[in-house]
Design a protein around this motif. Sequence first.
Motif, PDB file in Angstrom:
ATOM      1  N   VAL A 144      -5.197   6.005  -2.518  1.00 32.85           N
ATOM      2  CA  VAL A 144      -4.784   6.153  -3.921  1.00 32.85           C
ATOM      3  C   VAL A 144      -3.362   6.702  -3.999  1.00 32.85           C
ATOM      4  N   THR A 145      -3.055   7.682  -3.139  1.00 29.45           N
ATOM      5  CA  THR A 145      -1.754   8.360  -3.217  1.00 29.45           C
ATOM      6  C   THR A 145      -0.777   7.865  -2.151  1.00 29.45           C
ATOM      7  N   SER A 146      -1.143   6.822  -1.441  1.00 29.80           N
ATOM      8  CA  SER A 146      -0.326   6.309  -0.330  1.00 29.80           C
ATOM      9  C   SER A 146      -0.006   7.413   0.662  1.00 29.80           C
ATOM     10  N   GLY A 147      -0.967   8.307   0.865  1.00 30.68           N
ATOM     11  CA  GLY A 147      -0.786   9.360   1.854  1.00 30.68           C
ATOM     12  C   GLY A 147       0.003  10.565   1.357  1.00 30.68           C
ATOM     13  N   LEU A 148       0.480  10.536   0.106  1.00 39.02           N
ATOM     14  CA  LEU A 148       1.231  11.675  -0.432  1.00 39.02           C
ATOM     15  C   LEU A 148       0.275  12.806  -0.795  1.00 39.02           C
ATOM     16  N   ASP A 149       0.797  14.022  -0.881  1.00 40.60           N
ATOM     17  CA  ASP A 149      -0.065  15.162  -1.191  1.00 40.60           C
ATOM     18  C   ASP A 149      -0.354  15.276  -2.690  1.00 40.60           C
ATOM     19  N   ARG A 150       0.463  14.615  -3.525  1.00 41.46           N
ATOM     20  CA  ARG A 150       0.222  14.709  -4.967  1.00 41.46           C
ATOM     21  C   ARG A 150      -0.478  13.466  -5.489  1.00 41.46           C
ATOM     22  N   VAL A 151      -1.334  13.685  -6.482  1.00 38.85           N
ATOM     23  CA  VAL A 151      -1.986  12.552  -7.145  1.00 38.85           C
ATOM     24  C   VAL A 151      -1.453  12.458  -8.579  1.00 38.85           C
ATOM     25  N   SER A 153       0.816  -1.222   0.000  1.00 38.04           N
ATOM     26  CA  SER A 153       0.000   0.000   0.000  1.00 38.04           C
ATOM     27  C   SER A 153       0.847   1.270   0.000  1.00 38.04           C
ATOM     28  N   PHE A 154       2.192   1.144   0.055  1.00 37.29           N
ATOM     29  CA  PHE A 154       3.012   2.361  -0.040  1.00 37.29           C
ATOM     30  C   PHE A 154       3.304   2.718  -1.495  1.00 37.29           C
ATOM     31  N   ASP A 155       2.746   1.962  -2.432  1.00 40.57           N
ATOM     32  CA  ASP A 155       2.988   2.217  -3.857  1.00 40.57           C
ATOM     33  C   ASP A 155       1.737   2.840  -4.477  1.00 40.57           C
ATOM     34  N   PRO A 156       1.715   4.179  -4.671  1.00 41.24           N
ATOM     35  CA  PRO A 156       0.489   4.875  -5.080  1.00 41.24           C
ATOM     36  C   PRO A 156       0.034   4.564  -6.510  1.00 41.24           C
ATOM     37  N   LEU A 157      -1.234   4.888  -6.785  1.00 40.17           N
ATOM     38  CA  LEU A 157      -1.860   4.556  -8.072  1.00 40.17           C
ATOM     39  C   LEU A 157      -2.038   5.791  -8.949  1.00 40.17           C
ATOM     40  N   ILE A 158      -2.069   5.574 -10.262  1.00 44.11           N
ATOM     41  CA  ILE A 158      -2.377   6.631 -11.228  1.00 44.11           C
ATOM     42  C   ILE A 158      -3.894   6.666 -11.439  1.00 44.11           C
ATOM     43  N   ILE A 159      -4.481   7.873 -11.480  1.00 43.52           N
ATOM     44  CA  ILE A 159      -5.892   7.959 -11.850  1.00 43.52           C
ATOM     45  C   ILE A 159      -6.013   8.398 -13.312  1.00 43.52           C
ATOM     46  N   HIS A 160      -7.019   7.822 -13.976  1.00 49.36           N
ATOM     47  CA  HIS A 160      -7.225   8.053 -15.411  1.00 49.36           C
ATOM     48  C   HIS A 160      -8.507   8.831 -15.625  1.00 49.36           C
ATOM     49  N   VAL A 161      -8.408   9.890 -16.426  1.00 47.47           N
ATOM     50  CA  VAL A 161      -9.567  10.728 -16.735  1.00 47.47           C
ATOM     51  C   VAL A 161      -9.629  10.929 -18.249  1.00 47.47           C
ATOM     52  N   SER A 162     -10.758  11.535 -18.726  1.00 43.91           N
ATOM     53  CA  SER A 162     -10.938  11.615 -20.178  1.00 43.91           C
ATOM     54  C   SER A 162     -10.453  12.929 -20.786  1.00 43.91           C
ATOM     55  N   SER A 163     -10.123  13.934 -19.945  1.00 42.42           N
ATOM     56  CA  SER A 163      -9.745  15.235 -20.508  1.00 42.42           C
ATOM     57  C   SER A 163      -8.998  16.085 -19.479  1.00 42.42           C
ATOM     58  N   ILE A 164      -8.404  17.174 -19.949  1.00 43.13           N
ATOM     59  CA  ILE A 164      -7.744  18.119 -19.034  1.00 43.13           C
ATOM     60  C   ILE A 164      -8.775  18.707 -18.073  1.00 43.13           C
TER      61      ILE A 164
END
Length: 318
Positions: free
Chosen positions: A102-109, A51-62
Amino acid sequence: MAISTDLIQAKTLLESGKLVAIPTETVYGLAGNALDPIAVASIFETKNRPSFDPLIIHVSSIEAAKNYCREFPLPLQKLAETFWPGPLTLLLPKVVEIPDLVTSGLDRVAIRVPQHPMTLALLKTLDFPLAAPSANPFGYISPTSPAHVEAQLGKVVPLILDGGPCPVGLESTIVGMEGAELVVYRLGGLEIDAIEALVGPVKIQDHSSSNPQAPGLLESHYAPTKPFVLGDLAKLIPYYSQLGKTVGVLSFQNFSALQPIEKQRILSKTGDLREAAANLFAAMRELDGLEVDLILAELVPNFGLGKAINDRLQRASA
Ligand code: TXA
Ligand code: MG
């Protein structure tokens, strides 16, 4: 488990918190509702991922990406406008709606718009982003076809969306900012040269297991189950043969005369790095499936996509 192109079924499963394997131009992803902590937890569980390895989220547009970050620094916006949809992931300050898991507790996604018509169509019908790591057990080679996903996760994933083989074949390039500086955290399907041509010089962060900015970028990764040895094939093949070992061989352009052809794979006959990238993971899997004691491989020319290919070869051998 089904392999199909049924977007309605995919939508229904995802809306009920289930996981679906999705095609992208880079590799197949194991997708779930990024806003649902239980769906996200089941991604970690299915992949056996720490769970310390964060995930990428996918979206359809900017525009959709802007819903999930507090700010979008100008240089990163420029990259998004030029390279999305495409093999580029941006690290952006997250909004509270993104679960900490999702971010493993990090502030950035980590956010990206993938370039695959089927997955873009799916994302447009959903009112949440898809968290999706590569659809392989943690530490193994990423899947670049539905069959790769089925081989390892077929028993646990209800649906694999069949979008054919992945045209890029390497995971996305990950970019973020530290102060005013642009930093590349993972080499990938978008070349550094293309990024620098647009926004100027970037720093390439050396990956290590102690790097707090990208905890998942462990040195040993993308690895076959067989020992994987990197070096000069003209020396390695005779050396291991003389030790009585059966070897599989992965070369850039040419077959070796020192080995039966069935135990060899080449990445690109014409020396095309794009073709080599698209073939890399399938070739590694095929060699891993042969009756060999170990796999021998050589580096490819170290420019353009060759840098990312060499990064994966080095991690496979770590
Ligand atoms: O091409 C790709 O990026 C594929 C497709 C499916 O989109 N996805 C992929 O995901 O390769 P994954 O989970 O195998 O690798 C994502 C990497 C992780 O190793 C992690 O270190 C980094 O992205 N990452 C994700 N979120 C991060 C964050 N908030 N901060 C730093 N690194 C992050
Ligand atoms: Mg992965």
